[in-house]
Write a protein that holds these residues in place. Structure first.
Motif, PDB file in Angstrom:
ATOM      1  N   GLN A   1       1.012  -1.181  -0.012  1.00 32.78           N
ATOM      2  CA  GLN A   1       0.098   0.010  -0.071  1.00 32.78           C
ATOM      3  C   GLN A   1       0.867   1.262   0.089  1.00 32.78           C
ATOM      4  O   GLN A   1       0.604   2.003  -0.888  1.00 32.78           O
ATOM      5  CB  GLN A   1      -0.770   0.147   1.251  1.00 32.78           C
ATOM      6  CG  GLN A   1      -2.117  -1.012   1.103  1.00 32.78           C
ATOM      7  CD  GLN A   1      -2.989  -1.076   2.433  1.00 32.78           C
ATOM      8  OE1 GLN A   1      -2.665  -0.306   3.589  1.00 32.78           O
ATOM      9  NE2 GLN A   1      -4.102  -1.618   2.391  1.00 32.78           N
ATOM     10  N   ILE A   2       1.852   1.280   0.888  1.00 37.95           N
ATOM     11  CA  ILE A   2       2.774   2.506   1.087  1.00 37.95           C
ATOM     12  C   ILE A   2       3.402   2.848  -0.353  1.00 37.95           C
ATOM     13  O   ILE A   2       3.632   3.896  -1.008  1.00 37.95           O
ATOM     14  CB  ILE A   2       3.692   2.315   2.324  1.00 37.95           C
ATOM     15  CG1 ILE A   2       2.796   2.465   3.320  1.00 37.95           C
ATOM     16  CG2 ILE A   2       4.560   3.496   2.280  1.00 37.95           C
ATOM     17  CD1 ILE A   2       3.818   2.378   4.663  1.00 37.95           C
ATOM     18  N   SER A   3       4.036   1.603  -0.832  1.00 32.51           N
ATOM     19  CA  SER A   3       4.933   1.629  -2.316  1.00 32.51           C
ATOM     20  C   SER A   3       3.891   2.063  -3.329  1.00 32.51           C
ATOM     21  O   SER A   3       4.328   2.893  -4.290  1.00 32.51           O
ATOM     22  CB  SER A   3       5.673   0.324  -2.472  1.00 32.51           C
ATOM     23  OG  SER A   3       4.799  -0.573  -2.692  1.00 32.51           O
TER      24      SER A   3
ATOM     25  N   PHE B   1       1.170   3.791  -3.163  1.00 33.90           N
ATOM     26  CA  PHE B   1       0.672   5.205  -2.582  1.00 33.90           C
ATOM     27  C   PHE B   1       1.877   6.192  -3.149  1.00 33.90           C
ATOM     28  O   PHE B   1       1.875   7.326  -3.710  1.00 33.90           O
ATOM     29  CB  PHE B   1       0.353   5.282  -0.989  1.00 33.90           C
ATOM     30  CG  PHE B   1       0.075   6.834  -0.720  1.00 33.90           C
ATOM     31  CD1 PHE B   1      -1.225   7.244  -0.950  1.00 33.90           C
ATOM     32  CD2 PHE B   1       1.058   7.461  -0.257  1.00 33.90           C
ATOM     33  CE1 PHE B   1      -1.597   8.438  -0.471  1.00 33.90           C
ATOM     34  CE2 PHE B   1       0.517   8.982   0.255  1.00 33.90           C
ATOM     35  CZ  PHE B   1      -0.924   9.190  -0.036  1.00 33.90           C
ATOM     36  N   GLU B   2       3.286   5.836  -2.717  1.00 37.93           N
ATOM     37  CA  GLU B   2       4.573   6.803  -3.087  1.00 37.93           C
ATOM     38  C   GLU B   2       4.698   6.752  -4.643  1.00 37.93           C
ATOM     39  O   GLU B   2       4.938   7.565  -5.269  1.00 37.93           O
ATOM     40  CB  GLU B   2       5.585   6.178  -2.493  1.00 37.93           C
ATOM     41  CG  GLU B   2       5.631   6.732  -1.046  1.00 37.93           C
ATOM     42  CD  GLU B   2       6.991   6.672  -0.407  1.00 37.93           C
ATOM     43  OE1 GLU B   2       7.910   6.037  -1.025  1.00 37.93           O
ATOM     44  OE2 GLU B   2       7.314   7.306   0.443  1.00 37.93           O
TER      45      GLU B   2
ATOM     46  N   MET C   1       2.129   6.477  -6.847  1.00 35.25           N
ATOM     47  CA  MET C   1       1.205   7.174  -7.506  1.00 35.25           C
ATOM     48  C   MET C   1       1.536   8.696  -7.297  1.00 35.25           C
ATOM     49  O   MET C   1       1.451   9.615  -8.163  1.00 35.25           O
ATOM     50  CB  MET C   1       0.005   6.984  -6.496  1.00 35.25           C
ATOM     51  CG  MET C   1      -1.399   7.962  -7.149  1.00 35.25           C
ATOM     52  SD  MET C   1      -1.714   9.350  -6.091  1.00 35.25           S
ATOM     53  CE  MET C   1      -1.728   8.842  -4.493  1.00 35.25           C
ATOM     54  N   GLN C   2       2.001   9.167  -5.988  1.00 34.01           N
ATOM     55  CA  GLN C   2       2.640  10.429  -5.761  1.00 34.01           C
ATOM     56  C   GLN C   2       3.637  10.966  -6.741  1.00 34.01           C
ATOM     57  O   GLN C   2       3.709  12.080  -7.459  1.00 34.01           O
ATOM     58  CB  GLN C   2       2.689  10.876  -4.521  1.00 34.01           C
ATOM     59  CG  GLN C   2       1.443  10.693  -3.545  1.00 34.01           C
ATOM     60  CD  GLN C   2       1.917  11.374  -2.261  1.00 34.01           C
ATOM     61  OE1 GLN C   2       3.011  11.442  -1.478  1.00 34.01           O
ATOM     62  NE2 GLN C   2       0.521  11.882  -1.480  1.00 34.01           N
TER      63      GLN C   2
ATOM     64  N   GLN D   1      -2.679  14.420   1.215  1.00 29.45           N
ATOM     65  CA  GLN D   1      -3.015  13.032   1.140  1.00 29.45           C
ATOM     66  C   GLN D   1      -2.145  12.120   2.020  1.00 29.45           C
ATOM     67  O   GLN D   1      -2.725  10.923   2.413  1.00 29.45           O
ATOM     68  CB  GLN D   1      -2.674  12.695  -0.692  1.00 29.45           C
ATOM     69  CG  GLN D   1      -3.683  13.121  -1.522  1.00 29.45           C
ATOM     70  CD  GLN D   1      -3.165  12.949  -2.803  1.00 29.45           C
ATOM     71  OE1 GLN D   1      -2.213  12.142  -3.121  1.00 29.45           O
ATOM     72  NE2 GLN D   1      -3.899  13.445  -4.002  1.00 29.45           N
ATOM     73  N   ARG D   2      -0.990  12.291   2.057  1.00 26.39           N
ATOM     74  CA  ARG D   2       0.149  11.742   3.009  1.00 26.39           C
ATOM     75  C   ARG D   2      -0.432  11.607   4.586  1.00 26.39           C
ATOM     76  O   ARG D   2      -0.488  10.820   5.164  1.00 26.39           O
ATOM     77  CB  ARG D   2       1.515  11.960   3.132  1.00 26.39           C
ATOM     78  CG  ARG D   2       2.173  11.725   1.868  1.00 26.39           C
ATOM     79  CD  ARG D   2       3.658  11.855   1.909  1.00 26.39           C
ATOM     80  NE  ARG D   2       3.941  13.113   2.174  1.00 26.39           N
ATOM     81  CZ  ARG D   2       4.390  14.001   1.072  1.00 26.39           C
ATOM     82  NH1 ARG D   2       4.145  13.746  -0.169  1.00 26.39           N
ATOM     83  NH2 ARG D   2       4.638  15.273   1.335  1.00 26.39           N
TER      84      ARG D   2
ATOM     85  N   LYS E   1      -3.680   9.467   4.770  1.00 31.35           N
ATOM     86  CA  LYS E   1      -3.158   7.993   4.730  1.00 31.35           C
ATOM     87  C   LYS E   1      -2.739   7.791   6.031  1.00 31.35           C
ATOM     88  O   LYS E   1      -2.977   6.680   6.638  1.00 31.35           O
ATOM     89  CB  LYS E   1      -1.777   7.945   3.597  1.00 31.35           C
ATOM     90  CG  LYS E   1      -1.617   6.429   3.506  1.00 31.35           C
ATOM     91  CD  LYS E   1      -2.373   5.658   2.714  1.00 31.35           C
ATOM     92  CE  LYS E   1      -1.823   4.423   2.854  1.00 31.35           C
ATOM     93  NZ  LYS E   1      -2.845   3.288   2.024  1.00 31.35           N
TER      94      LYS E   1
ATOM     95  N   TYR F   1      10.109   3.335  -2.629  1.00 31.44           N
ATOM     96  CA  TYR F   1       9.885   3.380  -3.960  1.00 31.44           C
ATOM     97  C   TYR F   1      10.900   4.342  -4.676  1.00 31.44           C
ATOM     98  O   TYR F   1      10.992   5.454  -4.604  1.00 31.44           O
ATOM     99  CB  TYR F   1       8.499   4.227  -4.372  1.00 31.44           C
ATOM    100  CG  TYR F   1       8.272   4.479  -5.888  1.00 31.44           C
ATOM    101  CD1 TYR F   1       7.922   3.339  -6.662  1.00 31.44           C
ATOM    102  CD2 TYR F   1       8.389   5.528  -6.242  1.00 31.44           C
ATOM    103  CE1 TYR F   1       7.785   3.408  -7.928  1.00 31.44           C
ATOM    104  CE2 TYR F   1       8.184   6.074  -7.501  1.00 31.44           C
ATOM    105  CZ  TYR F   1       7.724   5.045  -8.382  1.00 31.44           C
ATOM    106  OH  TYR F   1       7.753   5.043  -9.765  1.00 31.44           O
TER     107      TYR F   1
END
Length: 162
Positions: free
Chosen positions: A28-30, A32-33, A35-36, A123-124, A127, A160
């Motif tokens: 999920q974190i990877s 998310f990063e 995507m950002q 967003q972070r 999260k 990432y």
């Protein structure tokens, strides 16, 4: 007057995420990063292309440097005049300020990047607010920093690596 009191405590392990929960959190974190990072890269790529186009459109023709031979020595062979001519030849010609259109675009570019960074930071924060305390502890291990530091910084973790 004082009676001895004895107490006994059972040692319990601290709660931890399972291996599956941990791997899901890492994914999920990877994601998310990623995507950002993609959002930031897309914006900077489009802004770079627009900037190159604006600079090409507003490019002023360069004036060729003056020919030092035209100045000549005027029949004077003094060493001071020759030194001055050599020093003038070595000096770089200064560029003037960029055209107003380029300056306006640079301001707009900085503004757009700043706005995106604020959006990504929000967003972070969202999260992190959705995470439990256990997930925050694991995220701290994964990211290599406190989750609050992760919210504040604009860089992407080694998790990432683009």
């Amino acid at each position: 007057d004082h009676l001895p009191i004895g107490a006994m405590f059972n040692i319990q392990k601290s709660p931890q995420l399972t291996v599956e929960e941990r791997s899901v959190l890492v994914e999920q974190i990877s994601a998310f990063e990623k995507m950002q990072y993609t959002k930031m890269k897309d914006l900077t790529d489009t802004l770079d292309a627009q900037q190159a186009q604006i600079e090409a459109e507003s490019c002023l023709p360069t004036v060729p440097p003056q020919d030092m031979k035209e100045e000549g020595d005027h029949g004077n062979t003094g060493s001071k005049d020759n030194k001055k001519n050599k020093n003038n030849a070595k000096k770089k010609q200064k560029k003037g300020p960029p055209p107003k259109k380029v300056i306006d675009f640079m301001r707009q570019r900085r503004s757009q990047i700043r706005d995106l960074k604020v959006e990504l930071k929000a967003q972070r924060k969202t999260k992190v607010d959705e995470m439990s305390n256990l997930e925050r502890l694991v995220a701290k291990e994964i990211l290599g920093c406190n989750v609050n530091q992760w919210i504040e910084r604009a860089e992407f973790s080694a998790l990432y690596a683009p």
